[in-house]
Design a protein around this motif. Structure first.
Motif, short mmCIF file in Angstrom:
data_model
loop_
_atom_site.label_atom_id
_atom_site.label_comp_id
_atom_site.label_asym_id
_atom_site.label_seq_id
_atom_site.Cartn_x
_atom_site.Cartn_y
_atom_site.Cartn_z
N VAL A 185 0.84 -1.20 0.00
CA VAL A 185 0.00 0.00 0.00
C VAL A 185 0.87 1.25 0.00
O VAL A 185 2.04 1.21 0.39
N GLU A 186 0.31 2.35 -0.45
CA GLU A 186 1.04 3.60 -0.53
C GLU A 186 1.27 4.22 0.85
O GLU A 186 0.39 4.18 1.72
N GLY A 187 2.46 4.79 1.03
CA GLY A 187 2.77 5.52 2.26
C GLY A 187 3.15 4.63 3.43
O GLY A 187 3.05 3.40 3.37
N MET A 188 3.60 5.26 4.50
CA MET A 188 3.99 4.54 5.71
C MET A 188 2.80 4.42 6.66
O MET A 188 2.28 5.42 7.16
N VAL A 189 2.36 3.18 6.89
CA VAL A 189 1.28 2.93 7.85
C VAL A 189 1.90 2.94 9.24
O VAL A 189 2.69 2.06 9.58
N LYS A 190 1.58 3.93 10.02
CA LYS A 190 2.25 4.13 11.32
C LYS A 190 1.73 3.19 12.40
O LYS A 190 2.49 2.78 13.28
N LYS A 191 0.45 2.86 12.36
CA LYS A 191 -0.11 1.93 13.35
C LYS A 191 0.26 0.51 12.94
O LYS A 191 -0.09 0.05 11.85
N THR A 192 1.00 -0.21 13.79
CA THR A 192 1.56 -1.51 13.40
C THR A 192 0.51 -2.58 13.13
O THR A 192 0.76 -3.53 12.39
N ASN A 193 -0.67 -2.46 13.72
CA ASN A 193 -1.76 -3.38 13.41
C ASN A 193 -3.09 -2.71 13.72
O ASN A 193 -3.14 -1.73 14.47
N GLY A 194 -4.13 -3.22 13.13
CA GLY A 194 -5.43 -2.60 13.36
C GLY A 194 -6.55 -3.37 12.69
O GLY A 194 -6.32 -4.35 11.97
N THR A 195 -7.78 -2.94 12.94
CA THR A 195 -8.98 -3.55 12.37
C THR A 195 -9.83 -2.44 11.73
O THR A 195 -10.02 -1.39 12.33
N ILE A 196 -10.31 -2.70 10.53
CA ILE A 196 -11.17 -1.76 9.82
C ILE A 196 -12.54 -2.40 9.67
O ILE A 196 -12.65 -3.55 9.21
N SER A 197 -13.58 -1.69 10.07
CA SER A 197 -14.94 -2.20 10.00
C SER A 197 -15.83 -1.15 9.34
O SER A 197 -15.79 0.03 9.71
N SER A 198 -16.60 -1.55 8.34
CA SER A 198 -17.50 -0.62 7.68
C SER A 198 -18.61 -1.39 6.98
O SER A 198 -18.59 -2.62 6.90
N TRP A 199 -19.57 -0.61 6.44
CA TRP A 199 -20.68 -1.19 5.69
C TRP A 199 -20.48 -0.84 4.22
O TRP A 199 -20.46 0.33 3.84
N LEU A 200 -20.30 -1.87 3.39
CA LEU A 200 -19.97 -1.66 1.98
C LEU A 200 -21.21 -1.62 1.09
O LEU A 200 -22.11 -2.45 1.23
#
Length: 312
Positions: A185-200
């Protein structure tokens, strides 16, 4: 004067010979085909026997069988022929990782469409695998279980019967134990881990997006972990809790780090002529045997070339 010619001798070679019927062996106890053949064809080595299987020289009850782990049962007849059968149709952009009577697992290259509509004549994974299974059985079919985007590479699977397809799709979360991707992915992801939740949801132009309204659309959950990062790119390990259309691509755009080369979902760079997304691991419970099957592939080299060091 014309020279006299010798009287031709009758041919006694290959042109007059009928194809050899082959050696036959009766199965007296349960065994896997490769193990059975190694015992019966000793001192032939494992590689030689595998080559015979691959070239269609082995039949079980008069049907060509190429699977090493094909289960044999008492009363069956195994035939070994010297002649090779015609070669199976070649696969383009596709490699078979595992095949049995219930499922077929493959590694798909970026650029190959998984499935097309009936009106399209383009070469797809589905069309090639249909031709592959029909080489041994003209009535054989394959059935779609899930898809990968055209420019996404990696592991995917198909069912070999409608019964298995329905069983797995109805209990997909129970059968599939692990679906892991790697994404550049583009750019530096600063948070080493995470969860993304949304309604598609999907627009009229078939583009997916995260709805700002809760419970509006299909719930999608993506977990990620940073494997490598520099100021230009980050390499993420991604686990899917749900499998929605374009889920990873939308969620990466949502956190401000679009998948490399993914112009449709906000990418501004194109380090290579493919999507920076690869389905690396697929693990599932076999729908017939209940055995855990796990397939892991390498991280694509173009992804790694964006970093000085490879991830451990």
């Amino acid at each position: 004067m014309s020279k006299s010619r010798p009287t031709p001798r009758p041919r006694t070679g290959a042109f007059n010979r009928k194809p050899a019927p082959g050696r036959t062996f009766k199965v007296t106890e349960p065994a896997e085909l490769l193990v059975f053949l190694l015992a019966k064809l000793a001192p032939q080595g494992r590689n030689t026997v595998k080559s015979m299987l691959a070239h269609g020289q082995i039949s079980v009850d008069d049907r060509v069988e190429k699977l090493y782990n094909f289960p044999l049962h008492p009363g069956q007849t195994v035939t070994v022929r010297k002649e090779r059968t015609l070669a199976a149709p070649p696969l383009a952009g596709l490699r078979i990782l595992h095949e049995d009577d219930a499922v077929i697992v493959v590694q798909k290259d970026a650029g190959l469409l998984s499935v097309a509509t009936e009106q399209e004549s383009e070469l797809t994974a589905y069309r090639q695998l249909t031709a592959h299974v029909r080489f041994a059985d003209p009535n054989a079919r394959i059935f779609v279980l899930h898809r990968l985007d055209r420019e996404t590479s990696g592991v995917m699977m198909f069912a070999k019967s409608e019964k298995v397809q329905q069983k797995m799709q109805n209990g997909w979360k129970e059968f599939v134990k692990e679906r892991s991707y790697v994404a550049l992915v583009e750019g530096m992801v600063k948070k080493t881990n995470g969860t993304i939740s949304s309604w598609l949801k999907e627009t009229s132009t078939l583009k997916m997006y995260s709805s700002p309204v809760p419970n509006d659309g299909q719930h999608a959950i993506t977990h990620y972990k940073v494997l490598r990062a520099n100021r230009n790119y980050s390499l993420l390990q991604i686990e899917l809790e749900t499998g929605r259309k374009n889920q990873i691509r939308v969620h990466m755009q949502d956190i401000g780090h679009p998948v490399a080369s993914d112009k449709k979902y906000g990418a501004k760079t194109k380090p290579f002529a493919r999507l920076g997304l690869h389905a690396r691991i697929l693990a599932f419970e076999h729908p017939v045997t209940g055995k855990l099957m796990r397939f892991e592939t390498d991280i694509p080299k173009p992804f790694l070339s964006q970093f000085k060091e490879e991830p451990k």
